[in-house]
Design a protein around this motif. Sequence first.
Motif, short mmCIF file in Angstrom:
data_model
loop_
_atom_site.label_atom_id
_atom_site.label_comp_id
_atom_site.label_asym_id
_atom_site.label_seq_id
_atom_site.Cartn_x
_atom_site.Cartn_y
_atom_site.Cartn_z
N UNK A 40 -0.57 -29.48 -27.53
CA UNK A 40 -1.87 -29.17 -26.95
C UNK A 40 -2.94 -29.00 -28.00
N UNK A 41 -2.62 -28.30 -29.09
CA UNK A 41 -3.59 -28.11 -30.17
C UNK A 41 -3.91 -29.43 -30.85
N UNK A 42 -2.90 -30.29 -30.99
CA UNK A 42 -3.14 -31.60 -31.59
C UNK A 42 -4.06 -32.44 -30.71
N UNK B 260 -9.28 -34.89 -29.75
CA UNK B 260 -10.46 -35.12 -28.92
C UNK B 260 -11.72 -34.77 -29.71
N UNK B 261 -11.67 -33.66 -30.45
CA UNK B 261 -12.83 -33.28 -31.27
C UNK B 261 -13.11 -34.34 -32.33
N UNK B 262 -12.06 -34.90 -32.94
CA UNK B 262 -12.23 -35.93 -33.96
C UNK B 262 -12.86 -37.17 -33.34
N UNK B 263 -12.32 -37.60 -32.20
CA UNK B 263 -12.85 -38.79 -31.54
C UNK B 263 -14.31 -38.59 -31.17
N UNK B 264 -14.64 -37.44 -30.60
CA UNK B 264 -16.02 -37.17 -30.21
C UNK B 264 -16.93 -37.17 -31.44
N UNK B 265 -16.50 -36.51 -32.50
CA UNK B 265 -17.32 -36.44 -33.71
C UNK B 265 -17.56 -37.83 -34.28
N UNK B 266 -16.51 -38.64 -34.36
CA UNK B 266 -16.63 -39.97 -34.94
C UNK B 266 -17.43 -40.91 -34.06
N UNK B 267 -17.19 -40.88 -32.76
CA UNK B 267 -17.90 -41.78 -31.86
C UNK B 267 -19.40 -41.50 -31.89
N UNK B 268 -19.79 -40.24 -31.87
CA UNK B 268 -21.21 -39.90 -31.92
C UNK B 268 -21.84 -40.38 -33.22
N UNK B 269 -21.12 -40.18 -34.31
CA UNK B 269 -21.64 -40.60 -35.61
C UNK B 269 -21.72 -42.11 -35.72
N UNK B 270 -20.66 -42.81 -35.30
CA UNK B 270 -20.63 -44.27 -35.42
C UNK B 270 -21.69 -44.93 -34.54
N UNK C 149 -13.04 -29.47 -35.69
CA UNK C 149 -11.84 -30.19 -36.15
C UNK C 149 -11.23 -29.47 -37.35
N UNK C 150 -12.06 -29.13 -38.31
CA UNK C 150 -11.55 -28.53 -39.53
C UNK C 150 -11.08 -27.10 -39.33
N UNK C 151 -11.68 -26.38 -38.40
CA UNK C 151 -11.18 -25.05 -38.08
C UNK C 151 -9.79 -25.18 -37.42
N UNK C 152 -9.64 -26.15 -36.52
CA UNK C 152 -8.33 -26.38 -35.90
C UNK C 152 -7.31 -26.84 -36.93
N UNK C 153 -7.75 -27.63 -37.92
CA UNK C 153 -6.86 -28.04 -38.99
C UNK C 153 -6.33 -26.83 -39.74
N UNK C 154 -7.21 -25.89 -39.99
CA UNK C 154 -6.80 -24.67 -40.68
C UNK C 154 -5.79 -23.89 -39.85
N UNK C 155 -6.00 -23.86 -38.52
CA UNK C 155 -5.08 -23.17 -37.63
C UNK C 155 -3.71 -23.84 -37.62
#
Length: 324
Positions: free
Chosen positions: A79-81, A86-96, A173-179
């Motif tokens: 679930x955390x993954x 989803x956060x990664x995809x959203x971040x990248x899609x908006x930026x791209x 994303x990076x906060x979840x990575x730390x978790x």
Amino acid sequence: MTTLDTDAAEARSQIIGILCIMGGMIFFSLNDMSIKFLSGGYALHQVVLIRTGFALAVLVGLVMPFRGGHGQMRTRRLGAHILRGICVVLANMLFFVALAAMPLAEAVAISFVSPLLITLFSVLFLGERVGPRRWVAVGIGLLGVIVILRPGTEAFRPVATLPLLGAVAYAMVNILTRRLGGTESAATLAFYIQVTFAAVSAAMWVGVGDGRFAGTGDASLDFLLRAWVWPEPGDWPILVMLGLAAAIGSLLVAQGYRLCEAALAAPFEYTAMPLAVFWGVVVFGEWPDAVSWTGIALILGGGLYLIWRETLKGRVSEGPRARR
């Protein structure tokens, strides 16, 4: 092991983590430049799906066998993954999507509100302490972002808010990575990001891949909704490079945030800023104007000050866990 040995080991871990972050930014800058280069002829989800296929091949075929085996694909924190993916995809899609309609350096500069947000979120969600001098540096960097956005002026473009929104998602994303980093390997973290990219891109292919919603005349929307086409032979090397850059970059960044605190690691993501200016000038002929240079300078100034503070902390032997 003595206290000095423990401190030395932690210091080495932080140095390796910082180097991982900087290396990851080099690969991600190649990724950003390549996607902008391809944005005029392909659908974003097509580029991302092809990139993801190569990235998964690298992770599963080359990285995992040498870093503990394919058992790293198993996890008890699915679930955390998924949330992180989803956060990664959203971040990248908006930026791209923003890259199709605005200069590379400006998009990257605006997205660099993310490390500032990571510093804030590390306090709110991870309980890390940040000293007043760090907050001053964060404020300087945030001012630079505002200068580039130019809110309330005729130069303000709505598309510029896309990398800003993506930055919020990337900070999470990076906060979840730390978790997750305490129990999951860097390869596991990178693997589930790529799986999420594949799932979302495939779903978009099914939903809008025939191009029936394209032709809006807006560069960003058309990049998102364009019909799939078979890639030109000369574009395949770029697509392969995208996969390699995505796999290696995500692996290095995940490892970096596993090895050191988010508030320490985040400033070193500014390595991507001068690289973005370089690619923008050399590949696309995009020279930032005077206002953009001012904003970029403020962002770099805030980031470099944070780096200097971390270096100074080490020189005065306050220890790897010292706070200001």
